[in-house]
Design a protein around this motif. Structure first.
Motif, PDB file in Angstrom:
ATOM      1  N   GLY A  24       0.839  -1.182   0.000  1.00  0.00           N
ATOM      2  CA  GLY A  24       0.000   0.000   0.000  1.00  0.00           C
ATOM      3  C   GLY A  24       0.879   1.238   0.000  1.00  0.00           C
ATOM      4  O   GLY A  24       2.096   1.147   0.196  1.00  0.00           O
ATOM      5  N   ALA A  25       0.273   2.405  -0.203  1.00  0.00           N
ATOM      6  CA  ALA A  25       1.016   3.667  -0.186  1.00  0.00           C
ATOM      7  C   ALA A  25       0.307   4.644   0.734  1.00  0.00           C
ATOM      8  O   ALA A  25      -0.907   4.847   0.611  1.00  0.00           O
ATOM      9  N   ASP A  26       1.056   5.264   1.637  1.00  0.00           N
ATOM     10  CA  ASP A  26       0.430   6.122   2.643  1.00  0.00           C
ATOM     11  C   ASP A  26      -0.228   7.366   2.050  1.00  0.00           C
ATOM     12  O   ASP A  26      -1.125   7.954   2.656  1.00  0.00           O
ATOM     13  N   GLY A  27       0.179   7.762   0.839  1.00  0.00           N
ATOM     14  CA  GLY A  27      -0.406   8.933   0.204  1.00  0.00           C
ATOM     15  C   GLY A  27      -1.341   8.601  -0.945  1.00  0.00           C
ATOM     16  O   GLY A  27      -1.624   9.471  -1.787  1.00  0.00           O
ATOM     17  N   ASP A  28      -1.829   7.381  -0.977  1.00  0.00           N
ATOM     18  CA  ASP A  28      -2.699   6.929  -2.077  1.00  0.00           C
ATOM     19  C   ASP A  28      -4.101   7.513  -1.915  1.00  0.00           C
ATOM     20  O   ASP A  28      -4.795   7.217  -0.939  1.00  0.00           O
ATOM     21  N   THR A  29      -4.532   8.326  -2.874  1.00  0.00           N
ATOM     22  CA  THR A  29      -5.884   8.888  -2.833  1.00  0.00           C
ATOM     23  C   THR A  29      -6.821   8.207  -3.824  1.00  0.00           C
ATOM     24  O   THR A  29      -8.021   8.478  -3.837  1.00  0.00           O
ATOM     25  N   ILE A  30      -6.287   7.315  -4.649  1.00  0.00           N
ATOM     26  CA  ILE A  30      -7.104   6.588  -5.629  1.00  0.00           C
ATOM     27  C   ILE A  30      -7.560   5.248  -5.064  1.00  0.00           C
ATOM     28  O   ILE A  30      -8.730   4.858  -5.216  1.00  0.00           O
ATOM     29  N   ALA A  31      -6.652   4.553  -4.414  1.00  0.00           N
ATOM     30  CA  ALA A  31      -6.990   3.311  -3.698  1.00  0.00           C
ATOM     31  C   ALA A  31      -6.455   3.457  -2.277  1.00  0.00           C
ATOM     32  O   ALA A  31      -5.464   2.823  -1.912  1.00  0.00           O
ATOM     33  N   PRO A  32      -7.086   4.305  -1.468  1.00  0.00           N
ATOM     34  CA  PRO A  32      -6.584   4.544  -0.111  1.00  0.00           C
ATOM     35  C   PRO A  32      -6.425   3.243   0.667  1.00  0.00           C
ATOM     36  O   PRO A  32      -7.262   2.335   0.554  1.00  0.00           O
ATOM     37  N   VAL A  33      -5.355   3.155   1.438  1.00  0.00           N
ATOM     38  CA  VAL A  33      -5.077   1.902   2.141  1.00  0.00           C
ATOM     39  C   VAL A  33      -6.214   1.519   3.092  1.00  0.00           C
ATOM     40  O   VAL A  33      -6.482   0.334   3.304  1.00  0.00           O
ATOM     41  N   ALA A  34      -6.907   2.506   3.649  1.00  0.00           N
ATOM     42  CA  ALA A  34      -7.968   2.217   4.617  1.00  0.00           C
ATOM     43  C   ALA A  34      -9.147   1.498   3.988  1.00  0.00           C
ATOM     44  O   ALA A  34      -9.880   0.769   4.673  1.00  0.00           O
ATOM     45  N   THR A  35      -9.328   1.672   2.671  1.00  0.00           N
ATOM     46  CA  THR A  35     -10.462   1.041   1.997  1.00  0.00           C
ATOM     47  C   THR A  35     -10.043  -0.003   0.960  1.00  0.00           C
ATOM     48  O   THR A  35     -10.905  -0.595   0.305  1.00  0.00           O
ATOM     49  N   HIS A  36      -8.741  -0.202   0.804  1.00  0.00           N
ATOM     50  CA  HIS A  36      -8.271  -1.189  -0.173  1.00  0.00           C
ATOM     51  C   HIS A  36      -7.215  -2.128   0.420  1.00  0.00           C
ATOM     52  O   HIS A  36      -7.541  -3.228   0.858  1.00  0.00           O
ATOM     53  N   SER A  37      -5.959  -1.706   0.443  1.00  0.00           N
ATOM     54  CA  SER A  37      -4.874  -2.628   0.817  1.00  0.00           C
ATOM     55  C   SER A  37      -5.023  -3.206   2.218  1.00  0.00           C
ATOM     56  O   SER A  37      -4.795  -4.402   2.438  1.00  0.00           O
ATOM     57  N   GLU A  38      -5.408  -2.373   3.186  1.00  0.00           N
ATOM     58  CA  GLU A  38      -5.545  -2.883   4.556  1.00  0.00           C
ATOM     59  C   GLU A  38      -6.674  -3.894   4.686  1.00  0.00           C
ATOM     60  O   GLU A  38      -6.463  -4.983   5.247  1.00  0.00           O
TER      61      GLU A  38
ATOM     62  N   PRO B  55      -6.871 -15.293   4.953  1.00  0.00           N
ATOM     63  CA  PRO B  55      -6.915 -16.226   6.089  1.00  0.00           C
ATOM     64  C   PRO B  55      -5.747 -16.015   7.055  1.00  0.00           C
ATOM     65  O   PRO B  55      -4.620 -15.746   6.635  1.00  0.00           O
ATOM     66  N   SER B  56      -6.016 -16.138   8.318  1.00  0.00           N
ATOM     67  CA  SER B  56      -4.972 -15.941   9.326  1.00  0.00           C
ATOM     68  C   SER B  56      -3.892 -17.010   9.238  1.00  0.00           C
ATOM     69  O   SER B  56      -2.766 -16.799   9.698  1.00  0.00           O
ATOM     70  N   THR B  57      -4.239 -18.147   8.654  1.00  0.00           N
ATOM     71  CA  THR B  57      -3.276 -19.249   8.522  1.00  0.00           C
ATOM     72  C   THR B  57      -2.404 -19.115   7.276  1.00  0.00           C
ATOM     73  O   THR B  57      -1.486 -19.910   7.080  1.00  0.00           O
ATOM     74  N   LEU B  58      -2.698 -18.130   6.438  1.00  0.00           N
ATOM     75  CA  LEU B  58      -1.976 -17.956   5.180  1.00  0.00           C
ATOM     76  C   LEU B  58      -0.668 -17.216   5.418  1.00  0.00           C
ATOM     77  O   LEU B  58      -0.590 -16.319   6.251  1.00  0.00           O
ATOM     78  N   ASP B  59       0.361 -17.578   4.671  1.00  0.00           N
ATOM     79  CA  ASP B  59       1.581 -16.769   4.666  1.00  0.00           C
ATOM     80  C   ASP B  59       1.243 -15.467   3.951  1.00  0.00           C
ATOM     81  O   ASP B  59       0.964 -15.451   2.747  1.00  0.00           O
ATOM     82  N   LYS B  60       1.241 -14.366   4.704  1.00  0.00           N
ATOM     83  CA  LYS B  60       0.825 -13.088   4.135  1.00  0.00           C
ATOM     84  C   LYS B  60       1.613 -11.956   4.773  1.00  0.00           C
ATOM     85  O   LYS B  60       2.139 -12.095   5.887  1.00  0.00           O
ATOM     86  N   ALA B  61       1.689 -10.837   4.056  1.00  0.00           N
ATOM     87  CA  ALA B  61       2.397  -9.669   4.577  1.00  0.00           C
ATOM     88  C   ALA B  61       1.817  -8.412   3.949  1.00  0.00           C
ATOM     89  O   ALA B  61       1.232  -8.443   2.854  1.00  0.00           O
ATOM     90  N   TYR B  62       1.993  -7.311   4.671  1.00  0.00           N
ATOM     91  CA  TYR B  62       1.541  -6.000   4.207  1.00  0.00           C
ATOM     92  C   TYR B  62       2.656  -5.002   4.441  1.00  0.00           C
ATOM     93  O   TYR B  62       3.186  -4.906   5.561  1.00  0.00           O
ATOM     94  N   VAL B  63       3.032  -4.286   3.392  1.00  0.00           N
ATOM     95  CA  VAL B  63       4.051  -3.251   3.491  1.00  0.00           C
ATOM     96  C   VAL B  63       3.444  -1.950   2.985  1.00  0.00           C
ATOM     97  O   VAL B  63       3.002  -1.875   1.826  1.00  0.00           O
ATOM     98  N   GLU B  64       3.403  -0.942   3.855  1.00  0.00           N
ATOM     99  CA  GLU B  64       2.889   0.369   3.460  1.00  0.00           C
ATOM    100  C   GLU B  64       4.051   1.298   3.186  1.00  0.00           C
ATOM    101  O   GLU B  64       4.874   1.573   4.069  1.00  0.00           O
ATOM    102  N   LEU B  65       4.127   1.771   1.963  1.00  0.00           N
ATOM    103  CA  LEU B  65       5.222   2.633   1.539  1.00  0.00           C
ATOM    104  C   LEU B  65       5.038   4.045   2.094  1.00  0.00           C
ATOM    105  O   LEU B  65       3.935   4.595   2.050  1.00  0.00           O
ATOM    106  N   ARG B  66       6.101   4.612   2.607  1.00  0.00           N
ATOM    107  CA  ARG B  66       6.049   5.960   3.182  1.00  0.00           C
ATOM    108  C   ARG B  66       6.359   7.015   2.105  1.00  0.00           C
ATOM    109  O   ARG B  66       7.246   6.819   1.268  1.00  0.00           O
ATOM    110  N   GLY B  67       5.610   8.131   2.157  1.00  0.00           N
ATOM    111  CA  GLY B  67       5.860   9.196   1.198  1.00  0.00           C
ATOM    112  C   GLY B  67       5.572   8.773  -0.221  1.00  0.00           C
ATOM    113  O   GLY B  67       6.201   9.255  -1.176  1.00  0.00           O
ATOM    114  N   ALA B  68       4.607   7.847  -0.390  1.00  0.00           N
ATOM    115  CA  ALA B  68       4.330   7.251  -1.688  1.00  0.00           C
ATOM    116  C   ALA B  68       2.905   7.574  -2.144  1.00  0.00           C
ATOM    117  O   ALA B  68       2.043   7.931  -1.339  1.00  0.00           O
ATOM    118  N   THR B  69       2.661   7.420  -3.436  1.00  0.00           N
ATOM    119  CA  THR B  69       1.340   7.647  -4.012  1.00  0.00           C
ATOM    120  C   THR B  69       0.865   6.377  -4.712  1.00  0.00           C
ATOM    121  O   THR B  69       1.587   5.370  -4.775  1.00  0.00           O
TER     122      THR B  69
END
Length: 294
Positions: free
Chosen positions: A205-219, A226-240
């Motif tokens: 995700g990108a902290d400055g994303d106004t097209i797919a804001p992380v709060a309504t998309h990536s997060e 699934p909690s049992t899935l190998d998964k990760a989330y990285v939010e880019l700083r100063g990014a769009t």
């Protein structure tokens, strides 16, 4: 020395040599790596942050006229065949965009030991569900028809995509659970719940994303996996939203590590994923489940 004593000494020496040989065979590293999919030298921070990996890369164009189900594209692949086959990744651009918008990922990932297919979609306005189907059609072409099909291990495939292509990445993973890795880049999809996904998934995700804001998309995407899935989330700083459209070391570093870890089953890359990346000048936050199990 008597003949009988000489025979005893020779026998003891032979036994010693045989035992030493057995011990050498049992020592880790004394034979070929246990993982047959390991490709390239042992990784370091500098090697996965570099603009190019250890493999020389060739490329070939695929015309839309010669394929069905997607819009053609460009295949990037390691030039050498001495290491055997490679895993493969198809990458979709976003809404109104062409493969040129994600082209930087082609040689960057291929030089680390993957066959990479950056695709054009049938139309630039195709929605995520369509882009998901097109990613799978591209993988099918890549493994069954393309000029590099013999270089690919058909059991080790992944998908990536930007924006609606990122939403399509989740659609593809949902449809084809045999995929080994999925990486949405600032993904956009009106469907925010993905409990059906069984593919190890890294979401950017990108902290400055106004097209797919992380709060309504990536997060929500990440949280719904699934909690049992190998998964990760990285939010880019100063990014769009458009940060993935140009060369980005943070995206490359963790994408390479994720693809290596799950397409190649290469545990040498676990060190870059777990513990989770710390907040930094380029990372606002990260989440995930460590250690990985796949």
């Amino acid at each position: 020395m008597s003949k009988s004593r000489s025979r005893i000494v020779k026998g003891l020496l032979a036994a010693t040599v045989a035992t030493a040989g057995l011990c050498t065979a049992l020592v880790p590293g004394a034979q070929a790596a246990d993982n047959p999919y390991e490709r390239g030298p042992a990784p370091s921070n500098s090697s996965i942050e570099a603009s190019r990996g250890s493999y020389a890369v060739s490329q070939t164009s695929v015309s839309s006229l010669g394929v069905s189900g997607f819009g053609g594209g460009t295949i990037y692949y390691p030039t050498s065949t001495s290491d055997g086959t490679f895993g493969a990744v198809a990458i979709s651009p976003g809404f109104t965009a062409y493969q040129s918008s994600i082209a930087w990922l082609g040689p960057r990932l291929a030089s680390q030991g993957f066959v990479v297919f950056t695709i054009d979609t049938n139309t630039t306005v195709d929605q995520p569900d369509s882009r998901g189907r097109q990613l799978l059609a591209a993988l099918d072409y890549l493994t069954k028809t393309s000029s590099v099909r013999t270089r690919i291990d058909t059991s080790r495939l992944g998908v990536m995509g930007h924006s609606m292509g990122g939403g399509g990445t989740l659609e593809a993973a949902k449809s084809r659970t045999s995929l080994k890795a999925a990486i949405p880049l600032t993904g956009w999809n009106l469907d925010t719940t993905w409990p059906e996904v069984r593919t190890p998934t890294l979401i950017f995700g990108a902290d400055g994303d106004t097209i797919a804001p992380v709060a309504t998309h990536s997060e929500p995407f990440y949280q719904s996996l699934p909690s049992t899935l190998d998964k990760a989330y990285v939010e880019l700083r100063g990014a769009t939203h458009f940060t993935p459209n140009s060369s980005n070391t943070t995206i490359a570093k963790y994408s390479i590590s994720w693809l290596k870890r799950f397409i190649d089953n290469d545990s040498r890359y676990e060190q870059f994923l777990c513990p989770l990346p710390a907040a930094s000048l380029t990372i606002a936050e990260s989440r995930g489940n460590c250690p990985h199990t796949s």
